[in-house]
Design a protein around this motif. Structure first.
Motif, PDB file in Angstrom:
ATOM      1  N   LYS A  32      67.151  12.728  17.486  1.00 18.97           N
ATOM      2  CA  LYS A  32      66.348  13.569  16.765  1.00 18.97           C
ATOM      3  C   LYS A  32      67.424  14.626  15.882  1.00 18.97           C
ATOM      4  N   LEU A  33      68.436  15.210  15.796  1.00 21.69           N
ATOM      5  CA  LEU A  33      69.175  16.144  15.057  1.00 21.69           C
ATOM      6  C   LEU A  33      68.858  15.150  13.599  1.00 21.69           C
ATOM      7  N   TYR A  34      68.583  14.111  13.558  1.00 21.42           N
ATOM      8  CA  TYR A  34      68.560  13.399  11.964  1.00 21.42           C
ATOM      9  C   TYR A  34      67.097  13.493  11.944  1.00 21.42           C
ATOM     10  N   LEU A  35      66.346  13.014  12.883  1.00 21.30           N
ATOM     11  CA  LEU A  35      64.683  13.296  12.299  1.00 21.30           C
ATOM     12  C   LEU A  35      64.904  14.339  11.711  1.00 21.30           C
ATOM     13  N   GLU A  36      64.790  15.509  12.847  1.00 22.40           N
ATOM     14  CA  GLU A  36      64.692  16.676  11.670  1.00 22.40           C
ATOM     15  C   GLU A  36      65.144  16.972  10.262  1.00 22.40           C
ATOM     16  N   SER A  37      65.955  16.506  10.144  1.00 25.32           N
ATOM     17  CA  SER A  37      66.831  16.816   8.450  1.00 25.32           C
ATOM     18  C   SER A  37      66.092  15.899   7.943  1.00 25.32           C
ATOM     19  N   ILE A  53      75.901  32.397  -8.397  1.00 24.36           N
ATOM     20  CA  ILE A  53      76.578  31.869  -8.975  1.00 24.36           C
ATOM     21  C   ILE A  53      77.944  31.703  -8.824  1.00 24.36           C
ATOM     22  N   ALA A  54      78.419  32.447  -7.765  1.00 24.41           N
ATOM     23  CA  ALA A  54      79.403  32.661  -7.247  1.00 24.41           C
ATOM     24  C   ALA A  54      79.895  30.790  -6.038  1.00 24.41           C
ATOM     25  N   ALA A  55      79.161  31.121  -5.252  1.00 29.63           N
ATOM     26  CA  ALA A  55      78.401  29.775  -4.917  1.00 29.63           C
ATOM     27  C   ALA A  55      78.150  28.208  -5.320  1.00 29.63           C
ATOM     28  N   LEU A  56      77.917  28.516  -6.587  1.00 33.34           N
ATOM     29  CA  LEU A  56      77.505  26.915  -7.565  1.00 33.34           C
ATOM     30  C   LEU A  56      79.211  27.352  -8.538  1.00 33.34           C
ATOM     31  N   SER A  57      80.362  28.152  -8.109  1.00 32.36           N
ATOM     32  CA  SER A  57      81.380  28.337  -8.901  1.00 32.36           C
ATOM     33  C   SER A  57      82.421  27.204  -8.248  1.00 32.36           C
ATOM     34  N   ALA A  58      82.191  27.906  -7.003  1.00 30.20           N
ATOM     35  CA  ALA A  58      83.125  27.564  -5.554  1.00 30.20           C
ATOM     36  C   ALA A  58      82.793  26.371  -5.310  1.00 30.20           C
ATOM     37  N   GLY A  59      81.345  25.269  -4.919  1.00 27.98           N
ATOM     38  CA  GLY A  59      81.078  23.419  -5.228  1.00 27.98           C
ATOM     39  C   GLY A  59      80.845  24.310  -3.822  1.00 27.98           C
ATOM     40  N   ARG A  60      79.859  25.510  -2.991  1.00 30.46           N
ATOM     41  CA  ARG A  60      79.466  26.278  -1.831  1.00 30.46           C
ATOM     42  C   ARG A  60      77.500  24.941  -1.911  1.00 30.46           C
ATOM     43  N   LEU A  61      77.149  24.870  -2.973  1.00 36.98           N
ATOM     44  CA  LEU A  61      75.804  24.331  -2.300  1.00 36.98           C
ATOM     45  C   LEU A  61      76.064  23.172  -2.533  1.00 36.98           C
ATOM     46  N   ARG A  62      74.287  22.388  -1.616  1.00 42.44           N
ATOM     47  CA  ARG A  62      74.324  21.183  -1.612  1.00 42.44           C
ATOM     48  C   ARG A  62      74.281  20.576  -2.558  1.00 42.44           C
ATOM     49  N   PRO A  63      74.335  19.846  -2.543  1.00 41.94           N
ATOM     50  CA  PRO A  63      73.222  18.043  -3.868  1.00 41.94           C
ATOM     51  C   PRO A  63      72.276  18.168  -3.112  1.00 41.94           C
ATOM     52  N   MET A  64      71.547  17.885  -4.374  1.00 37.14           N
ATOM     53  CA  MET A  64      69.883  17.647  -3.568  1.00 37.14           C
ATOM     54  C   MET A  64      69.983  16.737  -3.092  1.00 37.14           C
ATOM     55  N   SER A  65      70.657  15.572  -2.438  1.00 38.86           N
ATOM     56  CA  SER A  65      69.851  14.868  -1.559  1.00 38.86           C
ATOM     57  C   SER A  65      69.810  14.741  -0.271  1.00 38.86           C
ATOM     58  N   GLN A  66      71.002  16.719   0.079  1.00 37.25           N
ATOM     59  CA  GLN A  66      71.140  17.349   0.718  1.00 37.25           C
ATOM     60  C   GLN A  66      70.436  18.920   1.286  1.00 37.25           C
ATOM     61  N   PHE A  96      67.793  23.732   4.191  1.00 36.58           N
ATOM     62  CA  PHE A  96      67.367  24.905   4.868  1.00 36.58           C
ATOM     63  C   PHE A  96      67.097  25.297   6.470  1.00 36.58           C
ATOM     64  N   MET A  97      67.730  23.850   7.094  1.00 34.72           N
ATOM     65  CA  MET A  97      67.418  23.525   7.872  1.00 34.72           C
ATOM     66  C   MET A  97      68.266  24.346   9.396  1.00 34.72           C
ATOM     67  N   ARG A  98      69.491  24.697   8.944  1.00 27.77           N
ATOM     68  CA  ARG A  98      71.503  24.200   9.497  1.00 27.77           C
ATOM     69  C   ARG A  98      71.844  25.006   8.061  1.00 27.77           C
TER      70      ARG A  98
END
Length: 773
Positions: A190-195, A477-490, A495-497
């Motif tokens: 169910k979790l994977y289906l929602e993602s 910008i701080a999150a981008l610098s620290a590598g905290r943003l998810r890659p596009m594929s994820q 949004f969901m979690r």
């Protein structure tokens, strides 16, 4: 209205504490055979319910309860069997639910070493939507038994209920602690289906079936995944298996309906839920899915009927109770229909909001229809809610949602501007955002993933209004610098979690930047081509390959490079500076400028702010350098320079009330009335309830011959229930005369004179209009 925070135990007078039901008699000697019989009988009743035979299940549960009531000194197994029987008797019977909880508590009291009663009581809490109580109790079990797989699974269900990213990890731990626990793989599916990770969803459903081929939940999830992905062969196989287990498999179609909802395919969800209800008219989940989604497509009568039936069977369901309460409020709303749009709003605000929203949406409709070559059915319905709790219930059935708006296709909903403090939102950009969803959902056959639909909506905001749409913030910008943003594929998981509070907001902006990159590199038609790819049944890797010619990994790398190139300057400013500070040189420079300003060292402060702006030229925050520089230039009497700086704020910040007010004042002082009018318009989209803004705009519009705008502003003043409504109506009549609407002006004047026959100015103007057409 029931809130999710309502304490189940307090409401029903029961507790999970062992022994809460009072002193227990000593166990009756020789009761083992009776206990075994009760356990077997209730297991048979549960099996009957599982295969859809509710009559046999209730009969069996009733026999268990009758036998239990005749046991003089029940033991722990007796209490457990009775509790399970009362659960079966629970639909439409709140007293049976109370008794179930009491018997599970009694079982724990009779045998504290056996955690079965505790776990069943806790799961009953969760089944009745008391997530906080359930979480505490599952954690209590895990403290005593850290490897208890069922308690881990229960905790994962709580985390899933609360939308926490931890649900994945906890569910995996549960399956590792007990590899034979099929329900752990059911939850993972169910979790994977929602993602929208359909391969993993199918794999976990199949693993659950390997462990327990009689799991209707596992077959239902396999069927839901197959339905979403268009795998008709697997869907037929899953349906056949589910039908063997449950001749009328309402739960199978309910699961698929819920999957359709997650894909925002609301009309199809309604059809699937209708089929489920047709198979089992007493299925609370089926009735609920049908009721809530009928409302989402505008079928309010069907919604009420289904939800009332569901609530009669389960009075603990907060989604159903809250939505019924909301439906009761609808009868007091005002509906205004003009052109292709309906505005439904509280009567005090309906006319004011419709004045602005409908022209904005009409223009947006034409622009979006040309871009996406798709037209949603009309009328498009836009609902406004004054209270955020009501909007939240309209969206997800619960209070506490932090979103600004929602789109169900051609039914849109959002909070009124008064539902938030001034400067906390821009209701124009929100309305346009939700309208854009109607186009991207429809053009893709409601198959576009959330991250792309959101990104395109934010991009459409930026096209529609100066300063509208998300923009680069210092935390981003701080999150981008620290590598905290998810890659596009994820990004869907962003949004969901979300892993941290700002991640949802960052994901909106990140998705819009991806859309910008696609348009820049592949041309404007590429985004529409992506929507068509999803409509044709492709998944995201397939869409990336068809439209972008890249794998998801290549897209991730290209987007990372794009973002780091676009924000090269601010990235350097955020990550550079004092090695002992994580803030970076931009923040340090801004702090120095503010400190100098507080010491009245204006020239030195200006130097610092100019230096900070060079580091992060796109920053439009109300705490940014351009805002400070604009005020310093204004104070020095340098209006042209002040206008240049304040424009850098208003061009990037859609909620900047003070900055737009300053720009309007400066432009009016410099003789730029048209520029002042533009700034005043932006203020209305931030907060439309300030009469002085409308009065200024009406006067400037009349001065420059913009009579349509002048009439609109005079109508807005009247809609705001001014202190002197007769004079406001008179001013409206004057504006209508100037616009050439003499008949309309007469009607307004007659209304004034009906209430105040001696209103001299109205008399004079009415006489002047005699004989004019």
């Amino acid at each position: 209205m029931i809130q999710r925070s309502l304490r189940f135990a307090v409401a029903f007078g029961f507790s999970l504490v062992a022994g809460a039901t009072g002193c227990l008699d000593a166990q009756k000697p020789g009761a083992d055979n009776a206990s075994s019989a009760l356990t077997s009988e209730v297991a048979a009743a549960e099996a009957a319910l599982e295969r859809g035979d509710r009559t046999v299940a209730i009969q069996g549960a009733t026999r268990v309860v009758d036998a239990f009531e005749n046991i003089r000194s029940p033991n722990a197994s007796d209490h457990l069997a009775a509790g399970r029987a009362f659960v079966l008797l629970g639909p439409g019977n709140a007293g049976a639910v109370k008794r179930a909880l009491a018997e599970f508590d009694a079982a724990t009291a009779a045998n504290p070493a056996n955690q079965e009663g505790e776990l069943r009581a806790v799961n009953l809490f969760l089944d009745k939507y008391q997530a906080d109580d359930a979480r505490k109790s599952f954690e209590k079990v895990l403290t005593a038994d850290p490897q208890n797989a069922r308690a881990m699974l229960g905790l994962a269900r709580v985390q899933h209920f609360q939308g926490k990213a931890d649900a994945f990890a906890t569910a995996r731990k549960s399956s590792e602690a007990d590899p034979a626990l099929s329900d752990a793989h059911v939850l993972l599916s169910k979790l994977y289906l929602e993602s929208e990770d359909y391969d993993s969803a199918a794999a976990n459903a199949k693993r659950a079936i390997e462990i327990d081929s009689t799991s209707i939940s596992a077959w239902s999830l396999l069927g839901a995944t197959a339905w979403v992905t268009g795998d008709s062969a697997t869907l037929r196989r899953a349906r056949a298996a589910a039908t063997r287990l449950q001749p009328k498999p309402a739960s199978f179609y309910t699961e698929i309906a819920e999957a359709a909802v997650r894909q925002r395919r609301y009309a199809e969800a309604v059809d699937l839920a209708r089929k489920a209800v047709g198979l089992d008219s007493l299925s609370v989940p089926a009735l609920g899915v049908l009721g809530i989604n009928a409302l989402r497509i505008g079928a309010t009568d069907e919604s009420r009927t289904m939800l009332e039936r569901a609530f009669a069977l389960d009075a603990f369901n907060v989604w159903h109770k809250n939505t019924l309460d909301l439906l009761d409020k609808f009868k007091d709303f005002t509906t205004i229909e003009r052109g292709r749009f309906q505005v439904i709003a509280p009567p005090q605000e309906a006319e004011l909001l419709a004045l602005y929203a409908i022209p904005l949406l009409e223009a947006g409709y034409d622009s979006l229809a040309a871009r996406y070559r798709y037209k949603p059915d009309t009328p498009v319905r836009l609902e406004f809610y004054r209270y955020n709790a009501d909007f939240s219930v309209r969206t997800v059935g619960l209070t506490g949602l932090g979103a600004l708006g929602v789109s169900f296709g051609n039914v849109l909903a959002m909070g009124t501007p008064s539902s938030r403090q001034r400067g906390e939102g821009n209701w124009g950009s929100t309305a346009l955002h939700e309208l854009a969803h109607a186009f991207t959902l429809g053009a893709s056959g409601h198959r576009v993933p959330r991250w792309l639909s959101e990104g395109m909506s934010v991009l459409e905001e930026r096209r529609a209004g100066r300063g509208w749409g998300a923009d680069a913030s210092l935390p981003f910008i701080a999150a981008l610098s620290a590598g905290r943003l998810r890659p596009m594929s994820q990004l869907n998981d962003g949004f969901m979690r979300p892993r941290f509070p700002e991640e949802v907001q960052f994901s909106y902006y990140q998705a819009s930047l991806f859309c910008e990159m696609v348009e820049t590199q592949k041309g404007a038609p590429a985004l529409r081509a992506m929507l068509i790819g999803y409509r044709d049944g492709l998944d995201t890797p397939g869409v990336f390959k068809r439209v972008l010619g890249q794998t998801p990994e290549q897209v991730d790398a290209a987007f990372e490079q794009y973002m780091r190139g676009r924000f090269a300057k601010p990235l350097q400013a955020v990550s550079a500076g004092d090695s002992t500070s994580a803030a970076g040189s931009f923040v340090i420079t801004m702090q120095a400028g503010v400190a100098l300003l507080e010491r009245a060292s204006r020239d030195s402060a200006m130097m610092m702010f100019e230096r900070a702006r060079a580091m992060f030229p796109d920053y439009g925050g109300s705490d940014g350098p351009s805002w400070y520089i604009a005020r310093l230039e204004r104070d020095a009497g340098n209006i042209p320079a002040a206008l240049i700086s304040i424009s850098q704020v208003t061009a990037r910040n859609e909620t900047a009330w003070d900055a737009n007010m300053l720009e309007a004042d400066l432009r009016e002082k410099s003789g730029d009335d048209l520029g002042a009018m533009t700034a005043l318009e932006r203020l209305i989209w931030i907060f439309p309830y300030d009469v002085t803004i409308h009065t200024r705009l009406a006067a400037l519009a009349a001065k420059h011959g913009d009579h349509i705008r002048s009439v609109r502003e005079r109508r807005a003043i009247l809609a705001l229930d001014p202190a002197d409504p007769l004079n406001a109506r008179y001013e409206l009549a004057r504006a209508m005369v100037d616009s050439g609407d003499v008949a309309g002006a007469r009607r307004e004047l007659l209304q004034v004179l009906e209430k105040a026959p001696s209103f001299e100015k109205a008399q004079t103007l009415l006489l002047q209009l005699r004989g004019r057409s």
